[in-house]
Design a protein around this motif. Sequence first.
Motif, short mmCIF file in Angstrom:
data_model
loop_
_atom_site.label_atom_id
_atom_site.label_comp_id
_atom_site.label_asym_id
_atom_site.label_seq_id
_atom_site.Cartn_x
_atom_site.Cartn_y
_atom_site.Cartn_z
N ILE A 28 0.84 -1.19 0.00
CA ILE A 28 0.00 0.00 0.00
C ILE A 28 0.88 1.24 0.00
O ILE A 28 0.66 2.18 -0.75
CB ILE A 28 -0.96 0.01 1.22
CG1 ILE A 28 -1.93 -1.17 1.11
CG2 ILE A 28 -1.70 1.34 1.32
CD1 ILE A 28 -2.78 -1.39 2.34
N GLU A 29 1.91 1.23 0.85
CA GLU A 29 2.83 2.37 0.94
C GLU A 29 4.26 1.85 1.12
O GLU A 29 4.50 0.94 1.91
CB GLU A 29 2.46 3.26 2.12
CG GLU A 29 3.35 4.46 2.29
CD GLU A 29 3.04 5.26 3.55
OE1 GLU A 29 3.87 6.13 3.89
OE2 GLU A 29 2.00 5.03 4.19
N LYS A 30 5.15 2.44 0.37
CA LYS A 30 6.58 2.11 0.51
C LYS A 30 7.36 3.41 0.52
O LYS A 30 6.88 4.45 0.09
CB LYS A 30 7.05 1.21 -0.63
CG LYS A 30 7.07 1.90 -1.97
CD LYS A 30 7.55 1.01 -3.07
CE LYS A 30 7.50 1.80 -4.39
NZ LYS A 30 7.88 1.05 -5.52
N LYS A 31 8.57 3.33 1.05
CA LYS A 31 9.47 4.48 0.96
C LYS A 31 10.87 3.96 0.65
O LYS A 31 11.18 2.80 0.90
CB LYS A 31 9.45 5.32 2.25
CG LYS A 31 9.99 4.64 3.48
CD LYS A 31 9.92 5.56 4.68
CE LYS A 31 10.44 4.85 5.91
NZ LYS A 31 10.41 5.71 7.09
N VAL A 93 6.05 0.20 4.21
CA VAL A 93 5.49 0.86 5.38
C VAL A 93 4.12 0.29 5.71
O VAL A 93 3.82 -0.02 6.86
CB VAL A 93 5.40 2.39 5.16
CG1 VAL A 93 4.80 3.09 6.36
CG2 VAL A 93 6.78 2.96 4.84
N GLU A 94 3.26 0.16 4.70
CA GLU A 94 1.91 -0.37 4.89
C GLU A 94 1.64 -1.38 3.78
O GLU A 94 2.03 -1.18 2.64
CB GLU A 94 0.86 0.75 4.82
CG GLU A 94 1.02 1.83 5.86
CD GLU A 94 0.71 1.38 7.29
OE1 GLU A 94 -0.12 0.47 7.47
OE2 GLU A 94 1.32 1.95 8.21
#
Length: 122
Positions: A28-31, A93-94
Amino acid sequence: MKLLTYNFLTSKCIRGVKIGFPLKLNIIEKKIVSSDFNSEFIARMLPRLDWGAIKQAANNIGADLPATMPEDISNDTETLQKLHHILLEVDIVEGSLECPETGRIFPISDGIPNMLLNEDEV
């Protein structure tokens, strides 16, 4: 969660699961977190990697790896740098991880995969 960690996670502890690997990665979310390239570390990790799982994770994040691990990969700086980026600089992250045998979903929240099982699953 670094993708290096993902390479070692399994849902084999669920009752009835025989393999439980590789888990399906849903992002869903990466960095991206920059880190210094260490070719020796990556080369030492090669025998511990499941190339198919890392290739699948690389595809998930939009990175490209060869279909099979090159035989001369220890001398292939470009591929080692790609692996370094995929394994150590991409931080999930998510998202979630899904057991390939049962479909059980394990959430990833704030970069931490929750692999705890319910009482009826052990």
